[in-house]
Design a protein around this motif. Sequence first.
Motif, PDB file in Angstrom:
ATOM      1  N   THR A  97      -6.465  -8.583   5.653  1.00  0.00           N
ATOM      2  CA  THR A  97      -7.348  -7.424   5.829  1.00  0.00           C
ATOM      3  C   THR A  97      -7.518  -7.083   7.311  1.00  0.00           C
ATOM      4  O   THR A  97      -7.618  -5.907   7.665  1.00  0.00           O
ATOM      5  CB  THR A  97      -8.738  -7.685   5.231  1.00  0.00           C
ATOM      6  N   VAL A 100      -4.591  -4.787   7.759  1.00  0.00           N
ATOM      7  CA  VAL A 100      -4.326  -3.560   6.987  1.00  0.00           C
ATOM      8  C   VAL A 100      -5.558  -2.764   6.548  1.00  0.00           C
ATOM      9  O   VAL A 100      -5.413  -1.653   6.042  1.00  0.00           O
ATOM     10  CB  VAL A 100      -3.435  -3.835   5.741  1.00  0.00           C
ATOM     11  N   CYS A 101      -6.760  -3.284   6.727  1.00  0.00           N
ATOM     12  CA  CYS A 101      -7.937  -2.489   6.350  1.00  0.00           C
ATOM     13  C   CYS A 101      -7.994  -1.202   7.164  1.00  0.00           C
ATOM     14  O   CYS A 101      -7.713  -1.219   8.360  1.00  0.00           O
ATOM     15  CB  CYS A 101      -9.223  -3.260   6.666  1.00  0.00           C
ATOM     16  N   PRO A 102      -8.388  -0.108   6.552  1.00  0.00           N
ATOM     17  CA  PRO A 102      -8.646   1.109   7.337  1.00  0.00           C
ATOM     18  C   PRO A 102     -10.012   0.977   8.016  1.00  0.00           C
ATOM     19  O   PRO A 102     -10.976   1.605   7.591  1.00  0.00           O
ATOM     20  CB  PRO A 102      -8.605   2.219   6.297  1.00  0.00           C
ATOM     21  N   GLN A 106     -14.191   2.147   7.497  1.00  0.00           N
ATOM     22  CA  GLN A 106     -15.007   1.138   6.819  1.00  0.00           C
ATOM     23  C   GLN A 106     -15.973   0.482   7.812  1.00  0.00           C
ATOM     24  O   GLN A 106     -16.953   1.103   8.207  1.00  0.00           O
ATOM     25  CB  GLN A 106     -14.097   0.118   6.130  1.00  0.00           C
ATOM     26  N   ASN A 297      -0.706   6.005   3.990  1.00  0.00           N
ATOM     27  CA  ASN A 297      -0.139   4.758   4.516  1.00  0.00           C
ATOM     28  C   ASN A 297       1.285   4.544   4.029  1.00  0.00           C
ATOM     29  O   ASN A 297       2.138   4.044   4.754  1.00  0.00           O
ATOM     30  CB  ASN A 297      -0.978   3.566   4.056  1.00  0.00           C
ATOM     31  N   ARG A 328      -4.026   5.277   7.862  1.00  0.00           N
ATOM     32  CA  ARG A 328      -4.794   4.626   8.917  1.00  0.00           C
ATOM     33  C   ARG A 328      -4.405   5.263  10.247  1.00  0.00           C
ATOM     34  O   ARG A 328      -3.220   5.487  10.512  1.00  0.00           O
ATOM     35  CB  ARG A 328      -4.434   3.132   9.018  1.00  0.00           C
ATOM     36  N   ASP A 440      -6.178  -1.751  -8.218  1.00  0.00           N
ATOM     37  CA  ASP A 440      -5.622  -0.408  -8.403  1.00  0.00           C
ATOM     38  C   ASP A 440      -5.486   0.012  -9.861  1.00  0.00           C
ATOM     39  O   ASP A 440      -5.498   1.207 -10.153  1.00  0.00           O
ATOM     40  CB  ASP A 440      -4.242  -0.322  -7.735  1.00  0.00           C
ATOM     41  N   ALA A 446      -5.805   2.491  -4.240  1.00  0.00           N
ATOM     42  CA  ALA A 446      -6.949   2.395  -3.326  1.00  0.00           C
ATOM     43  C   ALA A 446      -6.565   1.521  -2.134  1.00  0.00           C
ATOM     44  O   ALA A 446      -5.557   1.775  -1.499  1.00  0.00           O
ATOM     45  CB  ALA A 446      -8.161   1.851  -4.070  1.00  0.00           C
ATOM     46  N   THR A 447      -7.351   0.496  -1.849  1.00  0.00           N
ATOM     47  CA  THR A 447      -7.053  -0.329  -0.676  1.00  0.00           C
ATOM     48  C   THR A 447      -7.054  -1.812  -1.040  1.00  0.00           C
ATOM     49  O   THR A 447      -7.577  -2.229  -2.078  1.00  0.00           O
ATOM     50  CB  THR A 447      -8.082  -0.126   0.453  1.00  0.00           C
ATOM     51  N   VAL A 448      -6.482  -2.594  -0.117  1.00  0.00           N
ATOM     52  CA  VAL A 448      -6.390  -4.037  -0.289  1.00  0.00           C
ATOM     53  C   VAL A 448      -7.788  -4.644  -0.421  1.00  0.00           C
ATOM     54  O   VAL A 448      -8.051  -5.436  -1.323  1.00  0.00           O
ATOM     55  CB  VAL A 448      -5.637  -4.658   0.911  1.00  0.00           C
TER      56      VAL A 448
END
Lengths: 472, 289
Positions: A97, A100-102, A106, A297, A328, A440, A446-448
């Motif tokens: 994370t 790769v988190c946006p 967030q 992404n 991102r 998902d 969506a996201t990790v």
Amino acid sequence: MSEPKIPLKDRMKIDRQMMPEQDATQRAGNFLEVNLGFTEQIALMEAQRCIQCKEPKCMQGCPVMVNIPRFLEFIVEGDLPSAARSLFGDNALPAITGRVCPQEVQCEVQCVRGVKGKPVAIGYLERFVADWARAHEGTVTLTPRPPTGKKIAIVGGGPAGLTAAGELLKLGHEITIYEALHKPGGVLVYGIPEFRLPKQIVEEEVERLIEAGVKIENNVVIGRTYTLPELMESFDAVFLANGAGLPVFMNIRGENYKGVYSANEYLTRVNLMEAYAEGADTPVLRSKRVAVVGGGNVAMDAVRTAKRLGAERAMIVYRRTLAEMPARIEEVHHALAEGVDFETLIAPLEVIGDEKKWVSGLRCERMELGEPDASGRRSPKPIPNSEFILDCDAVVVAIGTRANPLLTATCPDLKLNKWGNIETDENGMTSIPGIFAGGDIVRGAATVILAMGDGKRSAKAIDDWLMKTTGR
Amino acid sequence: MHTIVAKSQLSPNVTRLDVEARRISEIRHPGQFVIVRRGDGAERIPLTIADADPEKGTIALVIQAVGKSTRELVALEPGDFIKDISGPLGHPTEMITSGRAMCVGGGVGTAVVHPMAQGLQRLGVEVISVIGGRSKEWVIFEEELGKLGKVVVCTDDGSYGRKGFVTDAAREILDAGGVDVVYAVGPVPMMRAIANLTRPYGVHTIVSLNPVMVDGTGMCGGCRVDVGGATRFACVDGPEFDGHLVDFDLLADRLGTYREFEEKAVHACDAGNCRIGLEHGQKPTSHTP
Ligand SMILES: Cc1cc2nc3c(=O)[nH]c(=O)nc-3n(C[C@H](O)[C@H](O)[C@H](O)COP(=O)(O)OP(=O)(O)OC[C@H]3O[C@@H](n4cnc5c(N)ncnc54)[C@H](O)[C@@H]3O)c2cc1C
Ligand SMILES: Cc1cc2nc3c(=O)[nH]c(=O)nc-3n(C[C@H](O)[C@H](O)[C@H](O)COP(=O)(O)OP(=O)(O)OC[C@H]3O[C@@H](n4cnc5c(N)ncnc54)[C@H](O)[C@@H]3O)c2cc1C
Ligand code: SF4
Ligand code: SF4
Ligand code: FES
């Protein structure tokens, strides 16, 4: 935590630290990780920028509520083992994370330091602590509670499944993950490229789970190798985390010409099947002018991959502008620096092929942005008589994915929404008692971190449900 | 890990491997396939489950050595392992339960037709098989199909059975009447020819398509084919479709996507790594144009 040792006003004077990265021209020709990671010194400086808010806004922005000021202050104190234990207690996969988190939408967007300057680089620091822990084995261990004798099956080895496995194992349950591919990791191994998330990190996480006792059975496609009702017979509960891996195509003419890929296929060939390596068994086209349709992404990953495979022109084809791109921000910046061309405000109408049915161009029309729609985004409108042909020899379609019906089609009792995603209650339980779902397959692409959050929440809910229905 | 328990050579470039895969052997249906990955670094390739022995827990793979991956598979010996086998994938064959079925197999496609014929015969359908090869030594599964019903063998050179293509024999059988459905598996031109042949007779014709695949679960879309004007994913929607609706040109075309790459891989193979006894420089015979 007690009063911070370093006075606030000194903390306020520090500027946000930069992430050291591979030189842009050099990296556009290799698949090594772009970001090199903070040194201990940079991390210390950056962590000191956190003013240790009493009511930390940043935590509100994090879907799993990582206690951000706590682990940051441990960094400031030089106590990295405690920083690691604090972080891993909240988030099972911080090395992933952190990368790769946006963060910009967030945790970091909420950080108070961002009001009058730049937010604390929470993601980079998360990555720093996680990487430190990876290098110092034994800092964080998974110790299961005494066995409960309950068996739980997890379908899919992506972030949702892996997180749920770790949490349920800690609670003393016996866990088997069934993964359709020959390797677990989900999008983390087949979609997100090596230059953004080295595969070794995912492998280490999987190794850790296996060592702690999680069974992983690869090459098992639930819905084919075993049906869901069969799993229900042999397990006390099931967690469905099979993702949203069905590629959406544009449904325009010429989309089946040679040289048109879904982003899933393009990225899977390169990542999972390692087609980027010289002499690899699995082929991928090394095209000269690659048009990647989309702005998320997935599109950024595909276009930067195309560049690295030797494309002279790697292009993003997007119907809005840079400002509206859902990717991102860091990826967009990296792509720009690597020489990716952004063809914005255009929309594809048809793939043009040559006499041998190879892609030779993309017929497009120009767009302009109209009034903001219900979602607040300005919607694109075609400009009349603006058609032109974009010269390209490969097209990668990265306009999204949907729920793959392979599994759900074999279990009609499972309630789905109109997009084919599985419906769950607030605890993640589906319409069939004992079957939970997350990631998902429930949310759509969506996201990790959201997938991991679902894994964590569902693990708790599964444990509660088992306790309630069967006792211990 | 899946141990190879038996191996036999069916024709000059078609090999049968019997491989341990207990679960798949127990639940597979005719028409289904597996995705095989020989070992680390190898390609994932689709292969039909040609037969299965649930008691021994084995499945039979009948492999035509056409390129690097298939050549490496047929080089394996009993006792060797295949690392990954996933399946059974795809939909089972759509079967009739009474009446008469003609099963047409060309080359290695005959191995794919065999489990269909087996399934049909078990349901009480009368099976007549028409199978073909270049010459006598290229004809496979004659004996197995013979146990299920009448077999007509055709060879291009007339060295065995009747001289000519399977379409000629199939036409005569259609003319004689009484065929309720046709199953055809083989090289793309053969399936196209059979579909064109049966169309005026109005006989439902099922073909098994063989596009390039990666995952086999509907995730990549690489296996897309055009059936009746709609894009379908062969791995999850097929691999069998109504032959009268398939765009065979597109299929043949997309199969050529990696031709250049494959030729290079085969060259590398020829340069010294080839372990299957093909003469160096010998072109592997492809079953597609
Ligand atoms: C190219 C790309 C880039 C992305 N970049 C980012 C990013 O930068 N940041 C971010 O936060 N998110 C990103 N995402 C989104 C993120 O990866 C996903 O939201 C997340 O992986 C979802 O996790 P999951 O566990 O629900 O599913 P997945 O990761 O999709 O995993 C599902 C797993 O289930 C397996 N499976 C499927 N069906 C079956 C079955 N029937 N039986 C057994 N197993 C099955 C699949 O093989 C897969 O391994 C990206 C996605 C893509 C495609
Ligand atoms: C559902 C399905 C079932 C199949 N069942 C069998 C089977 O039972 N036995 C068997 O021998 N083969 C079968 N095939 C074909 C087999 O998967 C391919 O021959 C194999 O992938 C080729 O790999 P390669 O690396 O050896 O050859 P490559 O180097 O990839 O290709 C060599 C030559 O074969 C052609 N080719 C490539 N892929 C295919 C393909 N999918 N089908 C036909 N020709 C291809 C190429 O155009 C090239 O001319 C099946 C394919 C599908 C989709
Ligand atoms: S998990 Fe993601 S959102 Fe949460 S703190 Fe870490 S980087 Fe930020
Ligand atoms: S909001 Fe920013 S400054 Fe406040 S605790 Fe969180 S990271 Fe630190
Ligand atoms: S092989 Fe990937 S979708 Fe069919």
